[in-house]
Motif scaffolding. Structure first.
Motif, short mmCIF file in Angstrom:
data_model
loop_
_atom_site.label_atom_id
_atom_site.label_comp_id
_atom_site.label_asym_id
_atom_site.label_seq_id
_atom_site.Cartn_x
_atom_site.Cartn_y
_atom_site.Cartn_z
N MET A 1 11.44 59.33 37.23
CA MET A 1 11.21 59.56 35.83
C MET A 1 11.77 60.93 35.46
O MET A 1 11.66 61.88 36.22
CB MET A 1 9.70 59.51 35.53
N GLN A 2 12.33 60.99 34.31
CA GLN A 2 12.86 62.26 33.82
C GLN A 2 11.96 62.78 32.72
O GLN A 2 11.55 62.03 31.83
CB GLN A 2 14.28 62.07 33.30
N VAL A 3 11.64 64.08 32.79
CA VAL A 3 10.78 64.71 31.81
C VAL A 3 11.51 65.93 31.26
O VAL A 3 12.12 66.69 32.03
CB VAL A 3 9.44 65.15 32.45
N THR A 4 11.44 66.11 29.95
CA THR A 4 12.07 67.26 29.32
C THR A 4 11.02 68.04 28.55
O THR A 4 10.21 67.46 27.83
CB THR A 4 13.17 66.81 28.33
N PHE A 5 11.02 69.36 28.73
CA PHE A 5 10.10 70.21 27.97
C PHE A 5 10.68 71.60 27.86
O PHE A 5 11.60 71.97 28.60
CB PHE A 5 8.69 70.23 28.58
N ASN A 6 10.17 72.37 26.90
CA ASN A 6 10.64 73.73 26.66
C ASN A 6 9.76 74.72 27.43
O ASN A 6 8.54 74.59 27.44
CB ASN A 6 10.60 74.06 25.17
N LEU A 7 10.41 75.70 28.03
CA LEU A 7 9.71 76.74 28.78
C LEU A 7 10.15 78.11 28.28
O LEU A 7 11.29 78.28 27.85
CB LEU A 7 10.04 76.65 30.28
N PRO A 8 9.27 79.10 28.38
CA PRO A 8 9.71 80.47 28.09
C PRO A 8 10.83 80.84 29.05
O PRO A 8 10.90 80.34 30.18
CB PRO A 8 8.46 81.31 28.34
#
Length: 123
Positions: A1-8
Motif C-alpha cells: 500500500m502506498q501512503v502519502t502525507f505532508n511532513l515538516p
C-alpha cells in the motif's frame, strides 16, 4: 500500500535518511503509541523504564509508585470492592499484581547486594 502525507522539513529529512527502515520505524511507533494509550499500561511502562535504566540498589529500594499509578491502583481497588471489575480491568489488575511481584524481587535483590557490599567493605 502506498501512503502519502505532508511532513515538516526537518522530519522529512530524517525520514528520507531512514527510508529503508520506514516500515519497521512505523511498526515500532505504532506499538508504543498503542501501549501508552492502553488503559493501565502507562503506569507499568513507568516502572519498566525505570528498571531499564539499571538503577543503583538504593534507587531500587526507594522506588515507589508514581501518583498517577497509585491513583489507577486505588481506582481499581475501590471498583473491585464496590461493583467488581470488568474482564479488561481484571487483566490490568493482574498485570499490576505481576509488576508488584517483579518490583519486590528487584528490591530483595537490591537489599542482598547492599548487604553483600557492606559485609565485604567491613570484612
Amino acid at each position: 500500500m502506498q501512503v502519502t502525507f505532508n511532513l515538516p522539513d526537518d522530519v522529512a529529512q530524517r525520514v528520507n535518511a531512514l527510508e529503508n527502515c520506514l516500515p519497521q520505524i512505523l511498526e515500532l511507533g505504532l506499538r508504543e503509541f498503542e501501549a501508552i494509550t492502553h488503559v493501565g499500561f502507562s503506569g507499568i511502562a513507568e516502572v519498566l523504564e525505570f528498571l531499564a535504566t539499571l538503577p543503583t540498589p538504593e534507587e531500587i529500594i526507594a522506588l515507589r509508585p508514581s501518583p498517577a499509578l497509585q491513583t489507577q491502583i486505588q481506582t481499581l481497588l475501590e471498583k473491585n470492592r464496590t461493583v467488581g471489575l470488568t474482564p479488561d480491568e481484571e487483566k490490568i489488575w493482574q498485570s499490576y499484581e505481576y509488576l508488584e511481584h517483579l518490583v519486590r524481587m528487584a528490591k530483595a535483590k537490591a537489599l542482598l547486594k547492599l548487604k553483600d557490599y557492606s559485609s565485604t567493605k567491613t570484612g
